[in-house]
Scaffold this active site. Structure first.
Site, PDB file in Angstrom:
ATOM      1  N   CYS A  54       0.834  -1.209   0.000  1.00 51.23           N
ATOM      2  CA  CYS A  54       0.000   0.000   0.000  1.00 51.23           C
ATOM      3  C   CYS A  54       0.864   1.252   0.000  1.00 51.23           C
ATOM      4  O   CYS A  54       0.564   2.232  -0.695  1.00 51.23           O
ATOM      5  CB  CYS A  54      -0.919   0.027   1.227  1.00 51.23           C
ATOM      6  SG  CYS A  54      -2.107  -1.315   1.246  1.00 51.23           S
ATOM      7  N   ARG A 131      -7.864  -4.675  -2.924  1.00 51.06           N
ATOM      8  CA  ARG A 131      -7.501  -3.517  -3.758  1.00 51.06           C
ATOM      9  C   ARG A 131      -8.498  -3.370  -4.901  1.00 51.06           C
ATOM     10  O   ARG A 131      -8.219  -3.774  -6.025  1.00 51.06           O
ATOM     11  CB  ARG A 131      -6.083  -3.695  -4.314  1.00 51.06           C
ATOM     12  CG  ARG A 131      -5.041  -3.757  -3.256  1.00 51.06           C
ATOM     13  CD  ARG A 131      -3.638  -3.909  -3.819  1.00 51.06           C
ATOM     14  NE  ARG A 131      -2.779  -4.439  -2.788  1.00 51.06           N
ATOM     15  CZ  ARG A 131      -2.285  -3.723  -1.775  1.00 51.06           C
ATOM     16  NH1 ARG A 131      -2.546  -2.439  -1.712  1.00 51.06           N
ATOM     17  NH2 ARG A 131      -1.550  -4.286  -0.853  1.00 51.06           N
TER      18      ARG A 131
END
Ligand code: BEZ
Length: 217
Positions: A54, A131
């Protein structure tokens, strides 16, 4: 966060759906999704703050912020982490990578938004969102979606390419072929007229033909 009554009745979203509205706290202050209409919006979830993949995504998105801006597109991120976790993470990213993440990161502690948008499976006990990325057009319609697992980062050039393709097909009322890149020709929609099928120069020319605009590879 305010009660999101409209959103809580949604059951995952698909291409062609209009996004349900929500209001939430974010790193740029309170946000209301419908206030982001009139421009393109990429709304995306990430599993957690302070995680390796991330962090690489947010650094790269912040570095490419001007490219999204050039395409009249805003970014909005979302995770289950608290607003203060988001702040601490952005501060760490600024100090370590010398880049400021200025697009909003929404907090979704109850996952009401993540579940409604299908960013978490409804039966999942794990609170992390995967995601998921939604490409939302200026009228609030979802035009494309991608879903990557937690252990694989998104390609920012591919996000830009998808945005370019969506905008080009709208502008030219055309179709984007495999591996299309900006500047290359798009395809014309196939004819729906039998006379044109019989008149076409060869056996594919009635359904597989480019617009003639742009340079082929
Ligand atoms: C990561 O961003 O590195 C990550 C997040 C959740 C699970 C696994 C990896």
């Amino acid at each position: 966060m305010k009660e999101n009554t409209e959103i809580s009745s949604a059951r995952g979203l698909r291409i062609g759906d209009t996004t349900p509205d929500f209001e939430a706290r974010s790193t740029i202050g309170p946000v209301k999704l419908s206030n982001f209409r009139k421009r393109w919006l990429i709304l995306f979830s990430h599993p957690a703050d302070f995680t390796p993949v991330c962090t690489t995504e947010f650094v790269e998105l912040a570095r490419q912020a001007d490219e999204f801006e050039k395409r009249d597109c805003e970014l909005m991120a979302l995770s289950v982490d608290s607003l203060f976790s988001h702040f601490a993470w952005l501060r760490m990213i600024r100090d370590r990578f010398d880049i400021e993440v200025r697009f909003p990161i929404v907090e979704d502690p109850t996952l009401v938004i993540g579940r409604a948008f299908g960013m978490v499976a409804p039966q999942d006990s794990d609170s992390a969102t995967v995601r998921t990325t939604f490409f939302i057009d200026p009228s609030g319609v979802i035009r494309a979606m991608t879903c990557y697992p937690a252990n694989m980062g998104r390609s920012i050039p591919e996000m830009l390419r998808m945005l370019d393709a969506l905008q080009a097909i709208d502008a030219q009322d055309a179709l984007a072929p495999a591996n299309w890149q900006p500047g290359e020709p798009l395809l014309k929609p196939p004819t729906q007229n039998l006379d044109e099928v019989f008149k076409a120069g060869d056996e594919t020319a009635w359904f597989l033909r480019d617009t003639g605009k742009g340079k082929s590879k």
